[in-house]
Motif scaffolding. Sequence first.
Motif, PDB file in Angstrom:
ATOM      1  N   UNK A 103      -6.201   3.349  57.422  1.00 62.49           N
ATOM      2  CA  UNK A 103      -6.586   3.378  56.016  1.00 62.49           C
ATOM      3  C   UNK A 103      -8.090   3.112  55.922  1.00 62.49           C
ATOM      4  N   UNK A 104      -8.759   3.566  54.875  1.00 61.48           N
ATOM      5  CA  UNK A 104     -10.165   3.170  54.684  1.00 61.48           C
ATOM      6  C   UNK A 104     -10.278   1.646  54.706  1.00 61.48           C
ATOM      7  N   UNK A 105     -11.177   1.139  55.525  1.00 57.74           N
ATOM      8  CA  UNK A 105     -11.320  -0.303  55.680  1.00 57.74           C
ATOM      9  C   UNK A 105     -10.448  -0.886  56.770  1.00 57.74           C
ATOM     10  N   UNK A 106      -9.509  -0.095  57.302  1.00 58.18           N
ATOM     11  CA  UNK A 106      -8.679  -0.563  58.405  1.00 58.18           C
ATOM     12  C   UNK A 106      -9.506  -0.698  59.676  1.00 58.18           C
ATOM     13  N   UNK A 107      -9.035  -1.495  60.620  1.00 63.47           N
ATOM     14  CA  UNK A 107      -9.846  -1.802  61.800  1.00 63.47           C
ATOM     15  C   UNK A 107      -9.192  -1.352  63.112  1.00 63.47           C
ATOM     16  N   UNK A 108     -10.029  -1.090  64.098  1.00 63.30           N
ATOM     17  CA  UNK A 108      -9.608  -0.792  65.468  1.00 63.30           C
ATOM     18  C   UNK A 108     -10.251  -1.835  66.373  1.00 63.30           C
ATOM     19  N   UNK A 109      -9.422  -2.644  67.019  1.00 63.27           N
ATOM     20  CA  UNK A 109      -9.892  -3.754  67.852  1.00 63.27           C
ATOM     21  C   UNK A 109      -9.483  -3.509  69.297  1.00 63.27           C
ATOM     22  N   UNK A 110     -10.473  -3.326  70.152  1.00 65.20           N
ATOM     23  CA  UNK A 110     -10.242  -3.173  71.592  1.00 65.20           C
ATOM     24  C   UNK A 110     -10.853  -4.367  72.321  1.00 65.20           C
ATOM     25  N   UNK A 111     -10.250  -4.725  73.444  1.00 62.21           N
ATOM     26  CA  UNK A 111     -10.815  -5.789  74.276  1.00 62.21           C
ATOM     27  C   UNK A 111     -10.647  -5.396  75.740  1.00 62.21           C
ATOM     28  N   UNK A 112     -11.649  -5.719  76.539  1.00 59.65           N
ATOM     29  CA  UNK A 112     -11.593  -5.433  77.971  1.00 59.65           C
ATOM     30  C   UNK A 112     -12.422  -6.466  78.712  1.00 59.65           C
ATOM     31  N   UNK A 113     -12.153  -6.601  80.008  1.00 62.37           N
ATOM     32  CA  UNK A 113     -12.971  -7.491  80.831  1.00 62.37           C
ATOM     33  C   UNK A 113     -13.598  -6.713  81.987  1.00 62.37           C
ATOM     34  N   UNK A 114     -13.777  -5.398  81.770  1.00 59.83           N
ATOM     35  CA  UNK A 114     -14.385  -4.553  82.798  1.00 59.83           C
ATOM     36  C   UNK A 114     -15.607  -3.875  82.200  1.00 59.83           C
ATOM     37  N   UNK A 115     -16.779  -4.174  82.744  1.00 62.00           N
ATOM     38  CA  UNK A 115     -18.044  -3.736  82.148  1.00 62.00           C
ATOM     39  C   UNK A 115     -18.144  -2.237  81.884  1.00 62.00           C
ATOM     40  N   UNK A 116     -17.894  -1.378  82.863  1.00 62.14           N
ATOM     41  CA  UNK A 116     -18.041   0.057  82.572  1.00 62.14           C
ATOM     42  C   UNK A 116     -17.113   0.535  81.460  1.00 62.14           C
ATOM     43  N   UNK A 117     -15.925  -0.033  81.389  1.00 64.06           N
ATOM     44  CA  UNK A 117     -15.004   0.371  80.315  1.00 64.06           C
ATOM     45  C   UNK A 117     -15.489  -0.162  78.973  1.00 64.06           C
ATOM     46  N   UNK A 161     -16.516 -12.081  82.310  1.00 68.74           N
ATOM     47  CA  UNK A 161     -16.660 -11.931  80.871  1.00 68.74           C
ATOM     48  C   UNK A 161     -15.512 -11.159  80.249  1.00 68.74           C
ATOM     49  N   UNK A 162     -15.367 -11.314  78.950  1.00 68.02           N
ATOM     50  CA  UNK A 162     -14.409 -10.541  78.165  1.00 68.02           C
ATOM     51  C   UNK A 162     -15.137 -10.085  76.909  1.00 68.02           C
ATOM     52  N   UNK A 163     -14.982  -8.815  76.539  1.00 68.69           N
ATOM     53  CA  UNK A 163     -15.703  -8.269  75.409  1.00 68.69           C
ATOM     54  C   UNK A 163     -14.766  -7.614  74.408  1.00 68.69           C
ATOM     55  N   UNK A 164     -15.016  -7.938  73.142  1.00 71.01           N
ATOM     56  CA  UNK A 164     -14.257  -7.366  72.042  1.00 71.01           C
ATOM     57  C   UNK A 164     -15.104  -6.328  71.316  1.00 71.01           C
ATOM     58  N   UNK A 165     -14.453  -5.232  70.936  1.00 68.46           N
ATOM     59  CA  UNK A 165     -15.099  -4.162  70.190  1.00 68.46           C
ATOM     60  C   UNK A 165     -14.265  -3.956  68.927  1.00 68.46           C
ATOM     61  N   UNK A 166     -14.876  -4.109  67.758  1.00 63.32           N
ATOM     62  CA  UNK A 166     -14.138  -3.992  66.499  1.00 63.32           C
ATOM     63  C   UNK A 166     -14.871  -3.004  65.581  1.00 63.32           C
ATOM     64  N   UNK A 167     -14.212  -1.905  65.295  1.00 63.38           N
ATOM     65  CA  UNK A 167     -14.733  -0.895  64.385  1.00 63.38           C
ATOM     66  C   UNK A 167     -13.821  -0.795  63.170  1.00 63.38           C
ATOM     67  N   UNK A 168     -14.356  -0.316  62.050  1.00 60.99           N
ATOM     68  CA  UNK A 168     -13.552  -0.119  60.837  1.00 60.99           C
ATOM     69  C   UNK A 168     -13.650   1.326  60.388  1.00 60.99           C
ATOM     70  N   UNK A 169     -12.588   1.771  59.713  1.00 65.16           N
ATOM     71  CA  UNK A 169     -12.573   3.118  59.134  1.00 65.16           C
ATOM     72  C   UNK A 169     -13.477   3.123  57.904  1.00 65.16           C
ATOM     73  N   UNK A 170     -14.379   4.090  57.873  1.00 70.31           N
ATOM     74  CA  UNK A 170     -15.298   4.209  56.739  1.00 70.31           C
ATOM     75  C   UNK A 170     -14.534   4.574  55.470  1.00 70.31           C
TER      76      UNK A 170
END
Length: 252
Positions: free
Chosen positions: A185-199, A242-251
Amino acid sequence: MIDPTLAPAPAHPAATAADATAGTPPAGVAYPKTIKSFVRRAGRTTTGQAKAFEDLGPRFVLPYKAAPLDADAAFGRSAPLVLEIGFGMGEATAHIARVRPNDNFLCCEVHEPGVGALLKRIGEQGLTNIRILQHDAVEVIDHMLAPACLDGIHIFFPDPWHKKKHNKRRLIQAPLVAKLAARLKPGGYLHCATDWQPYAEQMLQVLGAEPLLANTAQGFAPQPEYRPLTKFENRGLRLGHGVWDVVFVRRH
């Protein structure tokens, strides 16, 4: 499919998506002809997991059908819907469902011991806001999820496919991200997490190149409070991983 403890391998900080262009993969990363959300892995279902299948499976495991899902009917209520792709043994899934009782979680996993483990957690913790589809998530997205039906998507520690020649097998590729973005939905989010740098770098590039999505941070996001640290993750952090989170939202 996610590794049973949610984290397959260590990683380190990555770059931003500034160099990515819409519709193009990161350098050296080819798209697979067919996207699969999982890899079959060996594993035995324990007695407790088998009992959970028998006792709780009929209520919490949904049959795959190539028809739009009626989420309100499946959960027995109307609530924000979050899709999780690959939950391993369900440790984080159960935690998030417990701390976010007002949300519904539709969780895809093909690994039978993992499904049994999550069902066991559901029973032990008295959770009611989880439903499981033991099926390839890509087919679920294609055939069961209508456009703009999701409030959120979680993809935690997908298989990093460390070798460069295997990078094309990674789940986070532009074709799948386009499907996911269209179902938010507009405003909805996609949250990914990984602990592998190239990914982690690839995630930022591919998500940053999707025109329907906007990053919530300058690069990587702070770890959202709802995502717990697993035992494996804590062990990795003690070792300096390390562990990295990536959070994007639907425009909008």
